[in-house]
Design an enzyme around this catalytic site. Structure first.
Site, PDB file in Angstrom:
ATOM      1  N   CYS A 166      49.491  73.013  47.769  1.00 52.67           N
ATOM      2  CA  CYS A 166      50.768  72.498  48.488  1.00 52.67           C
ATOM      3  C   CYS A 166      51.449  71.246  47.847  1.00 52.67           C
ATOM      4  O   CYS A 166      52.520  71.344  48.317  1.00 52.67           O
ATOM      5  CB  CYS A 166      50.352  72.148  49.879  1.00 52.67           C
ATOM      6  SG  CYS A 166      49.167  73.625  50.546  1.00 52.67           S
ATOM      7  N   HIS A 192      57.474  75.272  55.645  1.00 51.28           N
ATOM      8  CA  HIS A 192      56.544  75.079  54.732  1.00 51.28           C
ATOM      9  C   HIS A 192      56.333  76.117  53.655  1.00 51.28           C
ATOM     10  O   HIS A 192      55.160  76.672  53.548  1.00 51.28           O
ATOM     11  CB  HIS A 192      55.185  74.620  55.318  1.00 51.28           C
ATOM     12  CG  HIS A 192      54.164  74.138  54.382  1.00 51.28           C
ATOM     13  ND1 HIS A 192      54.323  73.119  53.141  1.00 51.28           N
ATOM     14  CD2 HIS A 192      52.924  74.188  54.378  1.00 51.28           C
ATOM     15  CE1 HIS A 192      53.141  73.042  52.800  1.00 51.28           C
ATOM     16  NE2 HIS A 192      52.198  73.678  53.387  1.00 51.28           N
ATOM     17  N   ILE A 239      54.742  80.609  58.015  1.00 49.71           N
ATOM     18  CA  ILE A 239      54.676  80.986  56.732  1.00 49.71           C
ATOM     19  C   ILE A 239      56.297  81.334  56.480  1.00 49.71           C
ATOM     20  O   ILE A 239      57.140  81.581  57.256  1.00 49.71           O
ATOM     21  CB  ILE A 239      54.014  82.313  56.457  1.00 49.71           C
ATOM     22  CG1 ILE A 239      52.433  82.007  56.607  1.00 49.71           C
ATOM     23  CG2 ILE A 239      54.379  83.170  55.447  1.00 49.71           C
ATOM     24  CD1 ILE A 239      51.729  83.441  56.889  1.00 49.71           C
ATOM     25  N   LYS A 298      56.358  71.532  60.111  1.00 52.25           N
ATOM     26  CA  LYS A 298      56.142  72.361  61.297  1.00 52.25           C
ATOM     27  C   LYS A 298      57.351  73.448  61.601  1.00 52.25           C
ATOM     28  O   LYS A 298      57.435  74.651  61.925  1.00 52.25           O
ATOM     29  CB  LYS A 298      55.772  71.774  62.530  1.00 52.25           C
ATOM     30  CG  LYS A 298      55.743  72.557  63.821  1.00 52.25           C
ATOM     31  CD  LYS A 298      54.581  73.458  63.773  1.00 52.25           C
ATOM     32  CE  LYS A 298      54.982  74.754  64.956  1.00 52.25           C
ATOM     33  NZ  LYS A 298      55.849  75.664  64.699  1.00 52.25           N
TER      34      LYS A 298
END
Ligand SMILES: [Zn+2]
Lengths: 388, 135
Positions: free
Chosen positions: A85, A335, A211, A331
């Site tokens: 990430c 992401h 997602i 959030k």
């Protein structure tokens, strides 16, 4: 060594982009960033693409060369950079080094992830590839489960209530409302967060980054190149650092501190000659609420066990002492993993230019972005400063 | 869609996984799992192979409700970090107990169990899980 500046930025909305492919997304953000810079495609000498899982989710690798062709500049140097990430932050670090070293005058760095092409179980498989496949992921642990361990350790060690941590999600959503690129631009309440289903106890669904698909891009250039553009606002990358920690969470001495954050933040702050109190706007990698709180502590903004107080006391608001995740954070902005590190710097850029709209922080000069790979196996920290 | 792992890949991990083989660093004293030749804490190459104890205590655990694709049929299941009696921390599933009955501090012992079956063409993978220790 040469100074490095952000000449242009561009991004797509974070969303479920059913009509756009991986390459469409990175092409769109790249062309926007080049246009925003006032430079032309022909000025780009090298491309760095931050991406985590295109090989697994799309069956597509070799993204550097692919993008060079799809934006019509075949021939330039190009490569994909991967650090889970933190792929976006790691790619930015490489792009920074490329200009800083004097080898290139103008480079493009792009973060991209296209997650909705795969089934949820496969995305879960892809995300846990950040951990040791042979001895850890083998047990059926998901990436959320690893963060659940951190959450348990943290609450046990510091006696913090879950409600005080989970509030990070409420904070993010409040700011996403005014971000036109956010995936979830609507407010949520603490009650909704705490009553949402558990993904891996004690982590609720609404404490977890969603997602999504998205791409963000930056054009970096040298001082000489920048001067030729005649811009009023000069944004310098004053610090750029990447650090690693012991790979697997269970082998670290203290699972409630990400040592890679401590190291990368110290290094980047020292490069920029700043201290935590000098930071005017901050982006932290809150893939899960508890991680947001831990990052505030590890970067030196709060004592261990007290990061939640900054949230509760309003210091993270746009008019507080430490405006944080002012465009919705992981959030609520979303992401798309390999793109996140670039979205953060995109948002810092808007703030420093005074273009953050209703979320604008009063006259910020120094912005910091922290981007985490895995559960802190890699961390990238960037300091951006407005230069008059 | 998880990719198929080769037989040799699973085969070469068998001793460390089935027998719980860890490392003990002669330089800094750290013990760790899995075994490797280099100490993750201090970088020393002076690492001894050790058979880790088969009993320990559940230190933290979670119930996986949204599992990786190959574990879909097993959910919900409990994964934990187990503090073995020599102090080494090991990730593993907790088995032979209802998820609701697992607690931090629970005494457990190792048992060789099936972890996953790779569809119809792949092989069946085994490893250590922990079950409640009957005293
Ligand atoms: Zn050692």
């Amino acid at each position: 060594m040469r100074r490095v500046f952000i000449a242009g930025v561009g991004a797509t909305r974070v969303d479920e982009h059913w009509d756009k492919s991986l390459r469409d997304l990175m092409r769109e953000s790249s062309l926007k960033a080049i246009q925003d810079s006032g430079l032309s495609k022909k000025d780009i000498e090298a491309i760095y693409v931050g991406n985590m899982s295109s090989g697994f989710l799309q069956g597509q690798e070799h993204l550097g060369s692919l993008l060079a062709t799809w934006i019509g500049v075949p021939g330039v140097a190009a490569a994909k950079v991967e650090a889970a990430c933190a792929s976006g932050g790691a790619a930015l670090h490489q792009a920074y080094l490329a200009v800083r070293s004097g080898v290139y005058d103008c480079v493009l760095v792009v973060g991209v992830e296209k997650m909705t092409d795969a089934y949820t179980g496969d995305v879960t498989d892809a995300l846990v590839m950040a951990e040791d496949q042979e001895y850890v992921a083998f047990t059926g642990l998901s990436f959320v489960a690893l963060n659940a361990f951190v959450y348990r350790y943290y609450m046990k060690k510091y006696g913090v209530r879950q409600e005080d941590i989970a509030y990070f999600a409420v904070h993010d959503h409040k700011y996403a409302v005014n971000n036109p690129l956010a995936q979830y631009p609507r407010p949520i309440t603490l009650d909704e967060v705490m009553k949402s289903p558990l993904v891996a106890d004690p982590i609720h669904l609404l404490e977890s980054a969603p997602i999504g698909d998205g791409s963000a891009a930056l054009v970096l250039c040298s001082e000489e190149k920048l001067k030729a553009l005649g811009k009023d606002v000069h944004l310098e990358i004053a610090g750029s650092a990447v650090a690693t920690d012991v790979f697997s969470l269970h082998e670290r001495a203290d699972p409630t501190t990400l040592l890679a954050t401590v190291k990368a933040a110290r290094k980047a702050f020292s490069m920029a000659s700043i201290e935590p109190k000098d930071v005017d706007v901050l982006e932290v990698h809150d893939a899960f609420t508890v991680l947001g709180v831990i990052h505030l502590e590890d970067m030196g903004f709060a004592k261990k066990g007290e990061g939640w107080r900054l949230l509760k006391e309003g210091q993270l608001e746009k008019d507080g002492d430490l405006p944080t995740n002012t465009m919705g954070g992981l959030k609520a902005r979303g992401h798309p993993v390999g793109a996140t590190g670039i979205y953060q710097v995109y948002e810092i850029t808007l703030q420093l230019r005074g273009e953050a709209g209703k979320n604008q922080v009063p006259d910020p000069e120094v912005g910091v972005a922290q981007n985490v790979g895995g559960v802190g196996g890699t961390v990238a920290v960037h300091v951006v400063r407005r230069v008059r | 869609m998880a990719y198929l792992r080769s037989v040799p890949r699973v085969w070469r991990e068998r001793e460390i996984k089935y027998r719980l083989i860890g490392g003990a660093c002669r330089s800094c004293g750290r013990r760790f799992y899995p075994y490797r030749q280099t100490c993750p804490a201090c970088g020393s190459e002076e690492v001894e192979r050790v058979k880790l104890p088969e009993t320990g205590t559940v230190e933290v655990f979670t119930v996986v409700r949204s599992p990786p694709s190959e574990f879909a049929e097993q959910a919900p299941y409990v994964v934990a970090l187990v503090r073995l009696d020599d102090g080494t921390l090991v990730p593993a599933q907790i088995t032979d107990v209802d998820p609701g009955e697992v607690y931090e501090g629970m005494r457990v012992e190792a048992a060789l169990r099936r972890y996953r079956t790779q569809g119809e063409r792949g092989i069946i993978e085994y490893g250590i899980k922990f079950r409640p220790l009957i005293q």
